[in-house]
Enzyme design. Structure first.
Site, mmCIF file in Angstrom:
data_model
loop_
_atom_site.group_PDB
_atom_site.id
_atom_site.type_symbol
_atom_site.label_atom_id
_atom_site.label_comp_id
_atom_site.label_asym_id
_atom_site.label_seq_id
_atom_site.Cartn_x
_atom_site.Cartn_y
_atom_site.Cartn_z
ATOM 1 N N THR A 1 7.752 -24.949 -3.977
ATOM 2 C CA THR A 1 7.204 -24.686 -2.653
ATOM 3 C C THR A 1 7.881 -23.485 -2.007
ATOM 4 O O THR A 1 9.098 -23.450 -1.863
ATOM 5 C CB THR A 1 7.374 -25.923 -1.749
ATOM 6 O OG1 THR A 1 6.823 -27.054 -2.423
ATOM 7 C CG2 THR A 1 6.683 -25.729 -0.419
ATOM 8 N N ASP B 1 15.799 -23.334 -0.961
ATOM 9 C CA ASP B 1 15.616 -23.048 0.459
ATOM 10 C C ASP B 1 16.167 -24.168 1.349
ATOM 11 O O ASP B 1 16.406 -23.964 2.528
ATOM 12 C CB ASP B 1 14.135 -22.816 0.789
ATOM 13 C CG ASP B 1 13.258 -23.985 0.358
ATOM 14 O OD1 ASP B 1 13.806 -24.996 -0.131
ATOM 15 O OD2 ASP B 1 12.027 -23.890 0.509
ATOM 16 N N ASP C 1 12.520 -23.140 -7.324
ATOM 17 C CA ASP C 1 11.762 -24.091 -6.521
ATOM 18 C C ASP C 1 10.278 -23.812 -6.683
ATOM 19 O O ASP C 1 9.881 -22.717 -7.093
ATOM 20 C CB ASP C 1 12.127 -23.928 -5.040
ATOM 21 C CG ASP C 1 13.283 -24.831 -4.653
ATOM 22 O OD1 ASP C 1 13.719 -25.601 -5.511
ATOM 23 O OD2 ASP C 1 13.747 -24.743 -3.514
#
Length: 1092
Positions: free
Chosen positions: A374, A692, A372
């Protein structure tokens, strides 16, 4: 039920049996509705229900008061729509765990040996929190006020999504209300909500699924699809399959682990070899005894001698079992367990919480990481990193002293007042952690700028509370700016602060503050120059540019005339905002690339920002041939005309792909699955994935190793993961790679040591038994040797700490053999040395040491010095070879870093001390007699010779030894029968695969012979038939329809192909953690209010 009397008569209740028929829509219809987004959802509501009020009428609920809480009514609704509860998967019992542990191939062999030994022993012869509202269910907005939702946990989109009845009324469970307030009608709860569906895909609520499976519409079972973003939805087509076809879906199973597969296969092969050796030993001993006793000596079998003969046969069986036990590497399971347990404990200090043990070593073989952006590569906090003020472009935030005081005062006041007062920066909840950002992310970045300039926004807000704000123009999509008007306290007039997108606000600026803080004219050409020299360079760096401006009013204007109000502004400054890359990430990615691991960024952000961040991280290198794609383009390249994913197309994309932007959860899962299934390249890929959000669950589950964020991660992501990063940092992944490679190398070191002992011990026991009718190493001595080479050696070699040097080599991959040619050279080389020494001592030891021979001694004679020296030398050689085993790649310095592993030093010294005690004081139980100091020195000297011999072996070039073979290969995926891939179990059992391999080859051979016979018969019959009936020559149908002919394609079993266009993740292996919460209050079943 508190019904809306305008829509329903009072006291309306339902009494029919078919409870879904009581309402105007079914659970499946509502679930399908909740999968739509924005305009599609609005159109669907208008087409099928009229409006949201129509949905309320069908559900017989009041849009104002909700449900009354009538128990009978609630029970009907529970039956029709389910409860807002996600049941956990049933955990395995202790006995199930014990049973699974007993399935280890090595243990099975030892269990058989133990049963044989136990049976023989009966014969006696003579003598182991967020500051926002969390939506508990899916729903449709009835009424809202400036409602903004953070859907990042589900869709990966970092920006807040504005919800309205006209554009996007769909509200999803698990998302957070960040701004505004509203009221919704609940449309899906529990397993039917979007979060519940993803939990179901990950194995939660298995018991519930069994019940739900029977519920179909018109005989059609609808597939559960994960949440799709708008981009992913365009390329996804729903497919319906009949119930019969759904019983067996071709879903590739997840292999246990790379190392585990190789170890299991190696253990089975060694077990087979040991079984053959033990059987040959027993046969030779029995034949030798029978021929010598009844043939050469001419004795007869008499009843009186039967107990004696049986005693000999029992002794031969025990020797055979001893050979088998020595051959089987029973220390392997222990070494793996010790190494993994030790590594897992140490990894906790490196912020890696390992949920599945095998993920630890699998990570060492990782060839690709899909990360990912972010929160993993970036800090997940918008930050001002550049600024233009006072005619100066600052590439980093300047010191407050470098800014004109008047300009600084205006800047601080503008940011503090012209922002939502609910946006604030709070102290960290954890000691040493970063401050918490609450509210709008862009405004938090600006407030962070104020704090970096050593000022505080809170006193200004206390001085100017919200009640004193004269007029506020809130941010909206058309205005693209926010302005706040204050009435001057010191005199007449007003002051307005504005901020917004630089391209919008700068056009409305007629003045700008210079270096001295004075206002000067800002013309169109000045604006064009600023765009060229400031705005565009910031945009190229992936920054979001915000202009902060102000305006003074001497008299009160018409506040409703926005065109005049938001004009003639004075520019204070322009700032560049980004989610900055974590400072340690570029170095971590560089280490990954040096280690042969390809890092790919998969994000929901736009492609320009993603490309800029990837460049800063080092994922994109200058001059490298790479691909940066958006989800839409990615799907166009990998799917055919029917919308199905084709592996061949995917294989052309993923090797060069480095950035996948605007990606949906389905895109991420497709990419991960495609890389894992791909067979292009030298080795098969081992893929690690970070995530996440709830939307990352399927990809995390599919990956060989799934990393979830411990801080920002949702429960669904953690549930699907193998390892949780407690600090949400990419650097911790690099440490996991290092530990994983260390586990792999530790097991290889142990294997090199143990197999050397195995080879020598088996040959010595076999040869000694066949020549001298007895094993030079007695049963108790063999037990001690087993203890050294198993328990203590695994403890010593499996606890070596990792070094940075582990990251300087390429990953082994799935197909790399466990025992390399260098290791095989070491094993055979040291075995030769030990065999020469052992056989020399066995047949000439009494002459060398001038002692009595121990060969051919009577059955119950006392221990001899001869055999004690052989035993002692054998143990000394193993002890010093244990030091050699610390290096498996041909390194010469075997002592390097030995003091960093105190466990190893203690084990070696402790073993040496115990050996002295056993030899000197063991006596008859250990078949030992005390040795003199001279004999001890000779034993130690011969043992030290192992170190010198090791240097000689290292000097021999491995590439010259062409005859050496590798061992411990993984099973290539193409060698795994397709029926194995489609069975119900979650994992591929390599032991079963190895056991069944012979059966498969046998049946395959028979099948081919049968096929060939049928083909020959068919041709022969058609030939004869053609001779008898000439007219048949002109027709191929006669030939094809011959009763004895079976086409080849029909003879082979047909296996349905994987439907790539359809997401198979609902069949992924399940996890065992409860991801559901408790049942909410009854009123929330169909109405829920929220506010911030």
């Amino acid at each position: 039920m508190a019904n809306n009397t305008a829509d329903h008569p009072p006291g309306n209740s339902v009494a029919e049996v078919d409870h879904e028929g009581d309402f105007g829509c079914t659970t499946m219809q509502l679930r399908e509705l909740m999968e739509l987004r924005s305009g599609e959802a609005v159109n669907k509501i208008a087409e099928c229900y009229g409006d949201v009020q129509g949905i309320c009428r069908r559900l017989k609920t009041s849009p104002v008061e909700g449900l009354s809480g009538n128990p009978a009514d609630l029970e009907k609704r529970h039956t029709a729509f389910g409860k807002n509860f996600i049941p956990p998967k049933k955990p395995k019992t202790f006995l199930q765990l014990v049973w699974e542990a007993l399935q280890d191939v090595t243990l099975i062999i030892l269990e058989v040996a133990a049963i044989i030994s136990l049976g023989l022993s009966f014969y006696h012869p003579q003598g182991e929190g967020s500051d926002s509202d969390l939506l508990p269910a899916d729903g449709i907005l009835i009424q809202g006020n400036d409602l903004k939702i953070d859907e990042s946990s589900l869709t990966g989109e970092s920006d807040h999504v504005r919800k309205s009845l006209e554009k996007d009324p769909m509200l999803l469970s698990g998302t957070h209300v960040m701004e505004g307030s509203g009221r919704m009608v609940v449309s899906a709860v529990g397993l039917n909500s979007q979060t519940g569906i993803i939990f179901t895909l990950l194995g939660a609520g298995d018991e519930e699924k069994k019940v739900k499976k029977a519920k179909t519409q018109d005989g059609i079972a609808l597939e559960i699809q994960p949440l799709k973003s708008e981009e992913g939805a365009e390329s996804e087509e729903k497919e319906e399959k009949e119930e019969k076809e759904k019983k067996k879906v071709n879903v590739t199973k997840k292999e246990k682990s790379v190392l585990q597969g190789k170890l299991t296969r190696l253990a089975v092969q060694i077990g087979k070899a040991g079984l053959i050796m033990s059987a040959v030993t027993v046969i030779i001993l029995i034949l030798f005894f029978v021929i010598d006793t009844f043939g050469v000596q001419g004795r007869e079998w008499t009843a009186e001698c039967t107990p004696i003969y049986i005693q000999y046969f029992v002794k031969f069986f025990i020797i055979g079992v001893t050979v088998l036990v020595v051959a089987v590497p029973e220390g392997l399971p222990l070494a793996v367990t010790i190494s993994l347990a030790y590594s897992v404990k140490k990894m906790m200090k490196d912020n890696n919480l390992v949920r599945h043990l095998d993920a630890c070593e699998t990570m060492g073989n990782a060839t690709a990481i899909c990360s990912d952006k972010t929160g993993t590569l970036t800090m997940n906090r918008m930050t001002v990193v550049q600024a233009f003020m006072g005619d100066t472009h600052y590439k980093s935030i300047p010191e407050s002293e470098a800014i004109n005081p008047e300009t600084l005062e205006l800047l601080v006041n503008s940011i503090s007042i012209n922002s939502a007062y609910t946006t604030k920066i709070l102290p960290s909840e954890k000691e040493g952690g970063l401050p918490r950002h609450v509210g709008n992310k862009t405004e938090c970045a600006l407030l962070g700028l104020v704090l970096e300039l050593k000022r505080d926004y809170q006193p200004i807000r206390d001085e100017v509370p919200e009640e004193k704000l004269y007029k506020v123009y809130t941010f909206n999509s058309s205005r693209k700016s926010m302005s706040t008007v204050l009435k001057n306290t010191s005199g007449p007039g007003f002051r307005m602060y504005s901020k917004g997108a630089s391209e919008i606000v700068l056009r409305k600026c007629s003045h700008i503050l210079d270096a001295s803080g004075q206002s000067r004219v800002f013309k169109a050409k000045d604006r064009d120059e600023m765009v060229r020299k400031v705005i565009e360079p910031m945009a190229c760096d992936g920054l979001r540019t915000i202009c902060i401006a102000m305006r003074e009013f001497t008299t009160e204007p018409d506040w409703d005339n926005e065109a005049d109000i938001l004009n003639n502004l004075t520019c204070i400054c322009v700032v560049g905002i980004e989610d900055p890359v974590r400072p340690e990430v570029p170095e971590a990615i560089s280490k990954c690339q040096r280690a042969g691991i390809t890092v790919r960024m998969v994000t929901g952000d736009n492609i320009n920002t993603a490309r800029a961040i990837a460049t800063k991280c080092g994922i994109l290198q200058p001059g490298e041939d790479f691909l940066c794609l958006e989800g839409k383009d990615f799907n166009q390249q990998i799917r055919n005309d029917k919308g199905e994913v084709e592996q061949e197309r995917l294989d052309k994309v993923w090797p060069k792909l480095r950035v996948l932007a605007r990606s949906s959860p389905t895109d991420k899962h497709t990419l991960v699955k495609g890389i894992i299934d791909s067979t292009v390249g030298e080795t098969r890929q081992v893929v690690a994935v970070t995530g996440d959000g709830t939307n990352d669950g399927p990809a995390l589950k599919k990956a060989d190793v799934g990393f979830a964020m411990g801080i920002a991660g949702t429960d669904v992501a953690k549930e699907a993961s193998d390892i949780i990063l407690t600090d949400d940092n990419f650097t911790s992944i690099v440490k996991a790679v290092m530990w994983g490679r260390n586990v792999y190398d530790s097991i290889s070191k142990f294997l090199q040591f143990q197999l050397t002992v195995n080879v020598v011990a088996v040959i010595v026991a076999f040869t000694g038994a066949c020549i001298t009718q007895d094993s030079p190493l007695k049963a108790v001595q063999m037990l001690w040797v087993n203890l050294i080479m198993d328990t203590l050696a695994s403890l010593a070699l499996a606890t070596e700490p990792p070094t940075e040097a582990l990251l300087l080599r390429k990953p082994y991959g799935r197909n790399k053999p466990l025992i390399s040619r260098t290791m095989m050279k070491n094993i055979l080389g040291h075995a030769v040395y030990q065999l020469i020494i052992t056989f020399t001592l066995l047949f000439a030891g009494e002459k060398i040491f001038n002692i009595d021979s121990g060969r051919n001694s009577p059955l119950h004679s006392p221990p001899s010095e001869h055999y004690t020296i052989i035993f002692n030398v054998f143990v000394m050689m193993q002890l010093f070879n244990e030091i050699n085993a610390r290096k498996i790649h041909g390194e010469r310095n075997v002592f390097e870093g030995i003091y960093r592993n105190p466990i190893f030093c203690c084990v070696v010294l402790g073993t040496f001390a115990l050996q002295i005690i056993i030899v000197q004081f063991g006596g008859k139980p250990f078949s030992c007699t005390a040795l003199t100091i001279d004999q001890w020195l000779w034993c130690v000297f011969i043992g030290v010779g192992e170190l010198l011999w090791g240097q000689f072996i290292s000097a021999v070039p491995t590439h010259r030894l062409k005859f050496l073979k590798e061992a411990g290969h993984g099973i290539p995926k193409e060698d795994i029968p397709e029926e194995v891939l489609t069975e119900g179990a979650d994992e591929i059992d390599h032991a079963e695969m190895e056991m069944r391999r012979g059966q498969i080859l046998w049946f395959r051979g028979l099948n081919r012979i049968q096929t060939q016979i049928k083909v020959v018969n068919a041709f022969r019959s058609s030939l004869y038939e053609g001779l008898e009936k000439p007219e048949s020559r002109s027709s191929i149908h006669n030939f094809m329809s011959h009763p004895e002919f079976v086409p080849l394609s029909e003879e082979e079993p047909r296996v349905p192909t994987i439907d790539e266009g359809c997401v198979e993740i609902e069949h992924l292996p399940s996890s065992s953690r409860n991801g559901g919460g408790g049942e909410p209050p009854d009123r929330s079943l169909h109405s829920h209010e929220f506010t911030v």
